[in-house]
Design a protein around this motif. Structure first.
Motif, PDB file in Angstrom:
ATOM      1  N   ILE A 134       9.397   9.268  64.313  1.00 30.29           N
ATOM      2  CA  ILE A 134       8.537   8.861  64.645  1.00 30.29           C
ATOM      3  C   ILE A 134       7.454  10.591  64.058  1.00 30.29           C
ATOM      4  N   VAL A 135       7.517  11.649  65.156  1.00 29.35           N
ATOM      5  CA  VAL A 135       7.259  12.566  64.453  1.00 29.35           C
ATOM      6  C   VAL A 135       6.934  13.817  63.460  1.00 29.35           C
ATOM      7  N   ALA A 136       8.241  13.320  62.342  1.00 33.57           N
ATOM      8  CA  ALA A 136       8.354  13.396  61.011  1.00 33.57           C
ATOM      9  C   ALA A 136       7.232  13.094  60.321  1.00 33.57           C
ATOM     10  N   ILE A 137       7.359  11.138  60.887  1.00 34.81           N
ATOM     11  CA  ILE A 137       5.675  10.530  59.840  1.00 34.81           C
ATOM     12  C   ILE A 137       4.400  11.059  60.016  1.00 34.81           C
ATOM     13  N   TYR A 138       4.478  11.210  61.312  1.00 34.89           N
ATOM     14  CA  TYR A 138       3.162  12.011  61.755  1.00 34.89           C
ATOM     15  C   TYR A 138       3.215  13.124  61.268  1.00 34.89           C
ATOM     16  N   LEU A 139       3.689  13.757  61.282  1.00 34.73           N
ATOM     17  CA  LEU A 139       3.479  15.500  60.524  1.00 34.73           C
ATOM     18  C   LEU A 139       3.417  15.440  58.844  1.00 34.73           C
ATOM     19  N   LYS A 140       3.536  14.482  58.369  1.00 29.21           N
ATOM     20  CA  LYS A 140       4.379  13.452  56.955  1.00 29.21           C
ATOM     21  C   LYS A 140       5.060  14.369  56.471  1.00 29.21           C
ATOM     22  N   ASP A 141       6.074  14.668  57.427  1.00 25.42           N
ATOM     23  CA  ASP A 141       7.227  15.796  56.469  1.00 25.42           C
ATOM     24  C   ASP A 141       8.461  14.780  55.882  1.00 25.42           C
ATOM     25  N   PRO A 142       8.306  14.622  54.407  1.00 24.00           N
ATOM     26  CA  PRO A 142       8.671  13.718  53.623  1.00 24.00           C
ATOM     27  C   PRO A 142      11.033  14.160  53.838  1.00 24.00           C
ATOM     28  N   THR A 143      10.734  14.694  54.684  1.00 23.72           N
ATOM     29  CA  THR A 143      12.573  15.243  54.379  1.00 23.72           C
ATOM     30  C   THR A 143      13.369  14.562  55.648  1.00 23.72           C
ATOM     31  N   VAL A 144      12.830  13.336  56.019  1.00 19.68           N
ATOM     32  CA  VAL A 144      13.400  12.864  57.300  1.00 19.68           C
ATOM     33  C   VAL A 144      13.581  11.170  56.148  1.00 19.68           C
ATOM     34  N   ARG A 145      13.767  11.356  54.898  1.00 13.56           N
ATOM     35  CA  ARG A 145      13.822   9.955  54.357  1.00 13.56           C
ATOM     36  C   ARG A 145      15.055   9.406  54.925  1.00 13.56           C
ATOM     37  N   TRP A 146      16.194  10.229  54.668  1.00 13.00           N
ATOM     38  CA  TRP A 146      17.598   9.516  55.082  1.00 13.00           C
ATOM     39  C   TRP A 146      17.547   9.067  56.320  1.00 13.00           C
ATOM     40  N   LEU A 147      16.330   9.862  57.010  1.00 12.26           N
ATOM     41  CA  LEU A 147      16.784   8.861  58.597  1.00 12.26           C
ATOM     42  C   LEU A 147      15.897   7.760  58.829  1.00 12.26           C
ATOM     43  N   LYS A 148      14.732   7.285  58.495  1.00 11.80           N
ATOM     44  CA  LYS A 148      14.043   6.298  57.677  1.00 11.80           C
ATOM     45  C   LYS A 148      14.836   5.393  57.744  1.00 11.80           C
ATOM     46  N   GLN A 149      16.293   5.615  55.935  1.00  8.33           N
ATOM     47  CA  GLN A 149      16.549   4.365  55.493  1.00  8.33           C
ATOM     48  C   GLN A 149      18.258   4.086  56.389  1.00  8.33           C
ATOM     49  N   GLY A 150      18.845   5.296  57.061  1.00 12.46           N
ATOM     50  CA  GLY A 150      19.378   4.846  58.021  1.00 12.46           C
ATOM     51  C   GLY A 150      19.386   4.106  59.343  1.00 12.46           C
ATOM     52  N   LEU A 151      18.432   3.783  60.004  1.00  6.60           N
ATOM     53  CA  LEU A 151      18.263   3.625  60.323  1.00  6.60           C
ATOM     54  C   LEU A 151      17.988   2.036  59.949  1.00  6.60           C
ATOM     55  N   VAL A 152      17.031   1.627  58.957  1.00  2.83           N
ATOM     56  CA  VAL A 152      17.194   0.523  58.228  1.00  2.83           C
ATOM     57  C   VAL A 152      17.984  -0.074  58.246  1.00  2.83           C
TER      58      VAL A 152
END
Length: 555
Positions: free
Chosen positions: A287-305
């Motif tokens: 959530i924080v990374a998305i708010y900061l528009k940080d693209p480095t958490v792509r793997w986190l998002k894909q992993g949760l999905v």
């Protein structure tokens, strides 16, 4: 950093083994999981060893449990390493060694995977602690490396994809199948790996021949090792209880509820203990990374999905909408395709490492330390010695001395009579060498299920829950009492007399049942064809055993 590598690995192994200190220190007084463990697998292995059934043929059965009608093919093959431990050591020692081996290789596997393939900026010490926490997870004991060995397998496959460490990786892929289960975990890991590999090949317009050759060879090796199961599923002609499985009756809202339960809490056979620390941290970082528009958490998002998708698939498998397909496609009825949840613990701890890495790169080292410590506390609370403290210990459960007294009282060779149990697991009598008409097994002849049902049909009529449980699944071939329900833990501190037991003792006698071992008194015993012989108490046992003799037919 490389000079300290052996230190971190050695410390990690030591910390991993510390989790097993209660098993080492308390011996057979330690508390371990009963469900799908002491009530089944431990006794299966012991029975296979003591009955000389490990190496028998494909047409042979295993004596001493469920009337001696269960096919040898219902159990792991002689090429499965956990059986070797039970051949070489006592059951408790074999159990402890298996726990140690599994957790050590769980640590090594995740440590190598995080170190070599995730491009983390975390120090080796932090990677080591994350791998130790993964090795502490409350996995299903008899699963061996089926769940906790997945990081090691993924590390080896990624090496082959990148053409690195080829010799060691091939050796790893060749050895793990001897200490894991293809159908209880690995097949689902390999299915996801194949989908991922095919997707990458399509995107990269490439073909990694070494990777796919090793993949095919390992699948073939698993099928050879588990040749008994392959034979039973493809060529065994006898109709078994597996052909009557019918376990998908959840409506829409129960399916949704099961989805959230699986996602938040996990499955009893593959628990990551992700709540509350891992789940909160990963969601918070995302959530924080998305708010900061940080693209480095792509793997986190894909992993949760992916985790959410696996949980949804698991829940959906039991949705009533599958019934038409299951009725027409036999394998969908006899094989549980929901078990992708075995992959989830590895995914949770990979995401945990990625979330910690994100914090570390933003100079939140103290928060990283706090999260590791909090998850350590969660897992220590999950230690079997803590969560099973109110259950019988290993020795209290099997009550060896008490059953020796029962055997001595009966006074006949133990292979000349058969028993059934009420209010306690038949595995206890089996562990102590008694031949039982009842038991808990993967599958057995359907004709036997129908005969045994006649014994308990009076009790099944009283309880729709028990009737569905036995008729739609039936792997627990137990003497049920509606007054007791689906509980088999009536210890001497938890007594609940059965006032009206309606079982067919004439049918029980026809099936050569001679005695009933009950954990509770049966008030109407004499009117139902049972005679109380003696009550057995023992300070070292969890049970009071009421020994009832089954009256001769017509007597």
């Amino acid at each position: 950093m490389k000079t300290k590598e052996p230190i971190w690995i050695g410390l990690g192994v030591l910390l991993t083994l510390c989790y097993l200190l209660p098993l080492f220190w308390l011996g057979e007084q330690a508390h371990v999981r009963i469900h799908d463990n002491l009530d089944s697998n431990v006794v299966w292995y012991k029975n296979l060893v003591e009955s000389g059934s490990i190496h028998v043929g494909l047409q042979d059965t295993v004596p001493n449990l469920v009337g001696g009608v269960v096919s040898r093919n219902a159990f792991v093959s002689e090429w499965t390493g956990i059986l070797w431990l039970y051949e070489w050591f006592s059951p408790y020692t074999a159990y402890v060694i298996s726990q140690g081996l599994t957790r050590i290789f769980a640590f090594i596997g995740l440590y190598l995977l995080l170190r070599d393939h995730l491009k983390l900026q975390l120090p080796r010490a932090v990677i080591m602690f994350v791998a130790v926490l993964f090795a502490w997870t409350p996995f299903w004991p008899s699963g061996m490396l089926s769940t906790l060995g997945m990081p090691l397998l993924l590390w080896a496959y990624l090496n082959l994809w990148q053409k690195q460490r080829i010799g060691l990786s091939l050796l790893t892929l060749a050895l793990v199948p001897f200490y894991s289960s293809f159908v209880l975990g690995i097949v689902f890991f390999l299915a996801l790996l194949a989908l991922f590999g095919l997707y990458r090949e399509w995107r990269q317009k490439s073909f990694h021949a070494l990777f796919w050759t090793a993949f095919g060879a390992q699948v073939l090796l698993y099928l050879v090792i588990e040749y008994r199961l392959v034979y039973s599923m493809l060529w065994e002609g006898e109709v078994t209880s597996r052909d009557q499985f019918d376990i998908g009756h959840n409506g829409f809202w129960r399916t949704i509820r099961l989805f959230f339960k699986q996602f938040v809490l996990g499955h009893t056979h593959a628990e990551a203990a992700q709540t509350p620390v891992l789940l909160s941290l990963i969601l918070g970082v995302l959530i924080v990374a998305i708010y900061l528009k940080d693209p480095t958490v792509r793997w986190l998002k894909q992993g949760l999905v992916l985790l959410a998708g696996l949980s949804l698939w698991y829940a959906s498998w039991f949705y009533t909408g599958w019934e038409p397909l299951k009725d027409h496609i036999h394998v969908m009825q006899t094989f549980n395709f929901a078990r992708f949840h075995f992959v989830e613990p590895m995914l949770w701890y990979i995401l945990f490492a990625l979330a910690l890495d994100w914090l570390w790169r933003r100079a939140r080292q103290r928060l990283v330390t706090v999260m590791i410590l909090l998850q350590a506390v969660v897992l220590l609370i999950w230690n079997p010695e803590v969560i099973y403290q109110k259950q019988p210990s290993f020795s209290e459960f099997y009550a060896v001395q008490q059953f020796l007294r029962i055997q001595s009282y009966i006074g006949k060779p133990i292979d000349t009579y058969q028993v059934v149990s009420l209010g306690l697991h038949p595995a206890i009598a089996q562990y102590n060498g008694f031949r039982t008409l009842d038991g808990y097994v993967n599958f057995y002849p359907l004709t036997y299920k129908q005969k045994f049902r006649t014994i308990i049909q009076g009790e099944l009529k009283k309880s729709p829950q028990l009737q569905r449980y036995f008729d739609n699944w039936g792997n627990r071939v137990y003497i049920y009492a509606a007054e007791l329900g689906k509980h088999y833990d009536y210890t001497k501190t938890n007594q609940k007399p059965v006032r009206q037991l309606d079982i067919d003792t004439v049918q029980l006698k026809r099936m050569d049942g001679d005695y009933l071992l009950s954990a509770v008194p049966i008030r109407n015993a004499s009117s139902t064809g049972l005679k109380l012989e003696k009550t057995f108490r023992d300070n070292q046992s969890a049970w009071i055993i009421y020994l009832y003799r089954v009256a001769p037919e017509g007597g």
